[in-house]
Scaffold this active site. Structure first.
Site, PDB file in Angstrom:
ATOM      1  CD  GLU A  18       3.853  10.093  -9.089  1.00 22.29           C
ATOM      2  OE1 GLU A  18       4.606  10.010 -10.078  1.00 22.29           O
ATOM      3  OE2 GLU A  18       3.515  11.146  -8.566  1.00 22.29           O
ATOM      4  CB  CYS A  50      10.922   5.837 -10.994  1.00 23.37           C
ATOM      5  SG  CYS A  50      10.870   7.580 -10.563  1.00 23.37           S
TER       6      CYS A  50
HETATM    7  P1  NAD Z   1       7.290  -2.072  -4.210  1.00 21.33           P
HETATM    8  O1  NAD Z   1       6.095  -1.952  -5.074  1.00 21.33           O
HETATM    9  O2  NAD Z   1       7.818  -3.406  -3.898  1.00 21.33           O
HETATM   10  O3  NAD Z   1       7.006  -1.370  -2.796  1.00 21.33           O
HETATM   11  C1  NAD Z   1       6.605  -0.014  -2.705  1.00 21.33           C
HETATM   12  C2  NAD Z   1       5.820   0.176  -1.423  1.00 21.33           C
HETATM   13  O4  NAD Z   1       4.590  -0.541  -1.526  1.00 21.33           O
HETATM   14  C3  NAD Z   1       6.511  -0.380  -0.185  1.00 21.33           C
HETATM   15  O5  NAD Z   1       6.241   0.465   0.899  1.00 21.33           O
HETATM   16  C4  NAD Z   1       5.858  -1.739  -0.010  1.00 21.33           C
HETATM   17  O6  NAD Z   1       5.894  -2.225   1.305  1.00 21.33           O
HETATM   18  C5  NAD Z   1       4.437  -1.441  -0.430  1.00 21.33           C
HETATM   19  N1  NAD Z   1       3.659  -2.580  -0.923  1.00 21.33           N
HETATM   20  C6  NAD Z   1       4.098  -3.712  -1.493  1.00 21.33           C
HETATM   21  N2  NAD Z   1       3.041  -4.488  -1.854  1.00 21.33           N
HETATM   22  C7  NAD Z   1       1.927  -3.794  -1.517  1.00 21.33           C
HETATM   23  C8  NAD Z   1       0.532  -4.062  -1.636  1.00 21.33           C
HETATM   24  N3  NAD Z   1       0.073  -5.183  -2.175  1.00 21.33           N
HETATM   25  N4  NAD Z   1      -0.337  -3.123  -1.200  1.00 21.33           N
HETATM   26  C9  NAD Z   1       0.102  -1.968  -0.654  1.00 21.33           C
HETATM   27  N5  NAD Z   1       1.411  -1.677  -0.490  1.00 21.33           N
HETATM   28  C10 NAD Z   1       2.318  -2.580  -0.927  1.00 21.33           C
HETATM   29  O7  NAD Z   1       8.410  -1.164  -4.884  1.00 21.33           O
HETATM   30  P2  NAD Z   1       9.905  -0.921  -4.374  1.00 21.33           P
HETATM   31  O8  NAD Z   1      10.736  -2.111  -4.721  1.00 21.33           O
HETATM   32  O9  NAD Z   1       9.891  -0.440  -2.986  1.00 21.33           O
HETATM   33  O10 NAD Z   1      10.339   0.325  -5.267  1.00 21.33           O
HETATM   34  C11 NAD Z   1      10.852   0.219  -6.555  1.00 21.33           C
HETATM   35  C12 NAD Z   1       9.793   0.530  -7.581  1.00 21.33           C
HETATM   36  O11 NAD Z   1       9.253   1.831  -7.333  1.00 21.33           O
HETATM   37  C13 NAD Z   1      10.362   0.585  -8.986  1.00 21.33           C
HETATM   38  O12 NAD Z   1       9.488  -0.041  -9.878  1.00 21.33           O
HETATM   39  C14 NAD Z   1      10.437   2.096  -9.266  1.00 21.33           C
HETATM   40  O13 NAD Z   1      10.416   2.431 -10.634  1.00 21.33           O
HETATM   41  C15 NAD Z   1       9.230   2.581  -8.551  1.00 21.33           C
HETATM   42  N6  NAD Z   1       9.321   4.013  -8.286  1.00 21.33           N
HETATM   43  C16 NAD Z   1       8.502   4.859  -8.974  1.00 21.33           C
HETATM   44  C17 NAD Z   1       8.606   6.242  -8.786  1.00 21.33           C
HETATM   45  C18 NAD Z   1       7.717   7.214  -9.540  1.00 21.33           C
HETATM   46  O14 NAD Z   1       7.652   8.376  -9.163  1.00 21.33           O
HETATM   47  N7  NAD Z   1       7.047   6.786 -10.599  1.00 21.33           N
HETATM   48  C19 NAD Z   1       9.534   6.747  -7.873  1.00 21.33           C
HETATM   49  C20 NAD Z   1      10.335   5.846  -7.179  1.00 21.33           C
HETATM   50  C21 NAD Z   1      10.232   4.475  -7.391  1.00 21.33           C
END
Ligand code: NAD
Length: 474
Positions: A244, A278
């Site tokens: 997501e 999001c």
């Molecule tokens: P992010 O991708 O930086 O981090 C999300 C999570 O993934 C964190 O827990 C982070 O530590 C982890 N992570 C980072 N790199 C990783 C890797 N290589 N492997 C595994 N885990 C890893 O995102 P963010 O800044 O925390 O959140 C914002 C983003 O999330 C925005 O793009 C937003 O649109 C999206 N989002 C999507 C939804 C949805 O339902 N589609 C909901 C909420 C947020």
């Protein structure tokens, strides 16, 4: 200052890694706790606990698992105020607004776990020749939930119901920016040890977890960039991922709508949670017949989004989560203005501490600008005036993202046309919501894997079929 710990097999323990990260209150820029940066050894221990706990958890009666989950949801509900305060401290969301979302998430956890009771875990289809086929749906085993910081409690609770009710165990890795509320959530946990484990850290924990040989499914919510890496890791092992990811959601405002009421709804969709949702409204297409009145009302509405520390009464908009996020907002506004856009509201940062940025309305915008192409995740409302509803739908549909879209119209034909926007969810004359039956898969770069309603159980289980012949074939 408190150093946060991992929860492994029901016991709180220090990380085996050698890095600690500051958890920063974005309204004050002060560190409020320290949390592990994460390491592979922590992940290995948590996965081993989840693997070991899974057979006994899956052996319980379905109704027993649902009752455990529901009892936990009740405890979480009693602590909703405290959890909302922690979210405010770690990522800035106003406490009252956070509380509303947590209440919704608790209800969602109960509803999604309850759906297990009517899901077809075992079905038998009779054949005309007297034989039959039994279709069984088995739990996958140990699974992972990786979440972002924008709705720390909601994202965890939203993923757990179907995974746990189906008989899987879980390792949860929350965002390194918002571990306070996650730790509290699992201090309140009353499930058997090892059924849910918590590992803190950034990609140093998330990477090894997503690539772990014994993790059968990764439910990942976050950025497109990290989602691609998670998907590559699970793909390599032929394991499942539900991804997501980010969005650049459009809204189309038709002629004939009430411009003031619609502008109030769009302001909410663009500015609530400081635009860090999001499905925030990030591209606004307005029919030229209502454009002037709509923009005037949107500018007025932006002025009502009072900014401040989310602990304070009456604050509508907290800070952005960190300086990096504010830099993206600054870059999008500067690029738009350089290419000819006009700032009609906001755009000026307050002096002092905290990663604040005001509710901002931009007009004279077009698709050559960053603000119409890249996810902003901030309180910007960029408005494009279009000559017709059809042009609005056509331009709304031109995006590499496809999370959700919103359309305001009174015309039934236009409502039907709105369904053509390639997105997981299309809302008409409302934003958010849709009930537990909502079933969707994000389009384009916004993700992979159907979810919601019955699809969450399909994703959390592996089907097998047993064919029973009426008699031995001669
Ligand atoms: P992010 O991708 O930086 O981090 C999300 C999570 O993934 C964190 O827990 C982070 O530590 C982890 N992570 C980072 N790199 C990783 C890797 N290589 N492997 C595994 N885990 C890893 O995102 P963010 O800044 O925390 O959140 C914002 C983003 O999330 C925005 O793009 C937003 O649109 C999206 N989002 C999507 C939804 C949805 O339902 N589609 C909901 C909420 C947020």
């Amino acid at each position: 200052m408190k150093t946060l710990q991992n929860l492994i097999d029901g016991i709180w323990e220090d990380s085996l890694g050698d890095t600690l990260l500051d958890v920063v209150n974005p309204a004050t820029e002060n560190a409020v706790a320290r949390a592990p940066g994460g390491c592979r050894d922590d992940v290995d221990r948590a996965v081993a606990a989840a693997v070991q706990a899974q057979p006994a958890w899956a052996a319980l009666l379905l109704a027993e698992r649902v009752a455990w989950i529901s009892a936990w949801a009740d405890v979480v509900a009693e602590h909703a105020d405290e959890l909302a305060e922690l979210e405010c401290r770690e990522m800035g969301k106003p406490v009252g607004i956070g509380r509303t979302f947590i209440d919704g998430a608790v209800a969602g956890l109960k509803a999604s776990a309850g759906q297990a009771l009517s899901y077809g875990f075992e079905e038998t289809v009779a054949h005309d020749d007297g034989g039959s086929t039994r279709i069984l749906r088995h739990p996958l085993g140990a699974t992972a939930v990786i979440t972002p910081w924008n709705f720390p409690v909601t994202m965890v609770l939203g993923a757990l119901g179907p995974l746990l009710a189906a008989g899987n165990t879980v390792v949860v890795k929350p965002s390194e920016k918002s571990p306070l509320s996650a730790v509290r959530l699992f201090e309140l946990l009353n499930l058997p040890p090892g059924v849910v484990n918590l590992v803190l850290g950034d990609a140093r924990a998330g990477g090894p977890l997503a690539e772990h040989e014994q993790i059968q499914l990764v439910h990942f919510t976050g950025s497109v960039e990290a989602g691609r890496k998670v998907g590559a890791g699970t793909g390599e092992r032929l394991h499942r991922a539900v991804l997501e990811l980010g969005g650049k959601d459009p809204v189309v405002v038709d002629a004939g709508v009430d411009p003031r009421a619609t502008a109030a709804a769009v302001a909410f969709g663009a500015f609530i949670n400081t635009g860090q949702i999001c499905t925030s409204m990030e591209r606004i297409y307005v029919h030229e017949e209502v454009a002037d009145a709509f923009v005037e009302a949107l500018v007025e509405a932006a002025g009502t989004y009072t900014m401040g520390d989310g602990h304070d009464e009456g604050v509508m908009m907290g800070p952005l989560v960190d300086e990096r996020q504010r830099d993206i907002v600054r870059r999008h506004v500067a690029d738009a203005v350089e290419r000819g856009a006009t700032i009609r509201a906001g755009g000026v940062e307050p002096a002092g501490r905290g990663f604040f940025y005001p509710a901002t309305v931009l007009t004279g915008v077009d698709e050559s600008m960053l603000v119409m192409n890249e996810e902003t995740f901030g309180p910007l409302a960029p408005v494009v005036v279009v000559p017709s509803f059809a042009a609005g739908i056509e331009r709304a549909s031109r995006s590499r993202f496809g999370l959700a879209a919103t359309v305001y119209t009174d015309d039934p034909d236009h409502m039907a046309a709105a369904a053509r926007i390639p997105a997981g969810v299309v809302w008409i004359n409302q934003w958010q919501g849709g009930g537990p039956e909502r079933l969707y898969e994000p389009a384009g770069d916004s993700g992979m894997g159907a979810t919601g309603a019955v699809a969450a159980y399909d994703a959390a289980t592996r089907p097998s079929s047993v064919h029973i012949a009426a008699r031995l074939a001669s």
